[in-house]
Design an enzyme around this catalytic site. Sequence first.
Site: not given
Ligand code: AMP
Length: 226
Positions: A97, A162
């Site tokens: 990310r 969520r």
């Molecule tokens: P997601 O389900 O991929 O939208 O991830 C949910 C949350 O987890 C994000 O908004 C971040 O706070 C954290 N997160 C997930 N993947 C990452 C990553 N690769 N780098 C940093 N934070 C992450």
Amino acid sequence: MTQRRPGVALNVVMLGPPGAGKGTQAERFARTHGIPKISTGDILRDAVRSGTELGRAAKATMHAGRLVGDDVIIGIVGERLELPDTRPGFVLDGFPRTVPQAAALDSLMTGRGPLVIVEMVVPEEVLLRRLGARRICGSCGVNAPIEWITACGNCGGTLVHRTDDGEGIVGERLKVYHRETEPIVEFYSGRPTFRRIDGNQPPDAVTAAMDRAICEASAPAKEVRL
Ligand code: AMP
């Protein structure tokens, strides 16, 4: 389903903003090809649900829609990619990310075959609509397809929004995506294994387009006969 080349690992990164359908499509591709889907968001949400040290440290950052630190995330993914089930390939959903995470992934890829990068493109108004309607299971965390009206089809748990899909936080997540994650597209876009896919089509059409693109991009370069 497109035939995969024998002996070639299917190493896939899914790129795209929140709500682009990365999770759903990663899940389908992983199931079809018998490789693990690795979602850093799922790993972190599990940790929050179980109250581990990682979960306690990450909770507030996640709920604010900001990114957890690169070192923590790179450590999690590095450990996960050491497990033998990732040898035939993997689908990464939500990682990398940031550009430092993408650079770290390149180092982790040494000796593992090609890395295919799929960018899913979806207009912002569609993302906002999808995120507003999205439900996950409050018990096992799986993304709920629309056929599941109230209960999880996996474990019977209750479907919930969520916390970070709430109106105020979605805006912050999209801003963070544009600022921190979009530069990765430039990092990858010159590679021969980079593919862009229209994510604003019916889910089955996206699945088919992704399957074709990934299998074709993973194929070793054709032998040139002189
Ligand atoms: P997601 O389900 O991929 O939208 O991830 C949910 C949350 O987890 C994000 O908004 C971040 O706070 C954290 N997160 C997930 N993947 C990452 C990553 N690769 N780098 C940093 N934070 C992450």
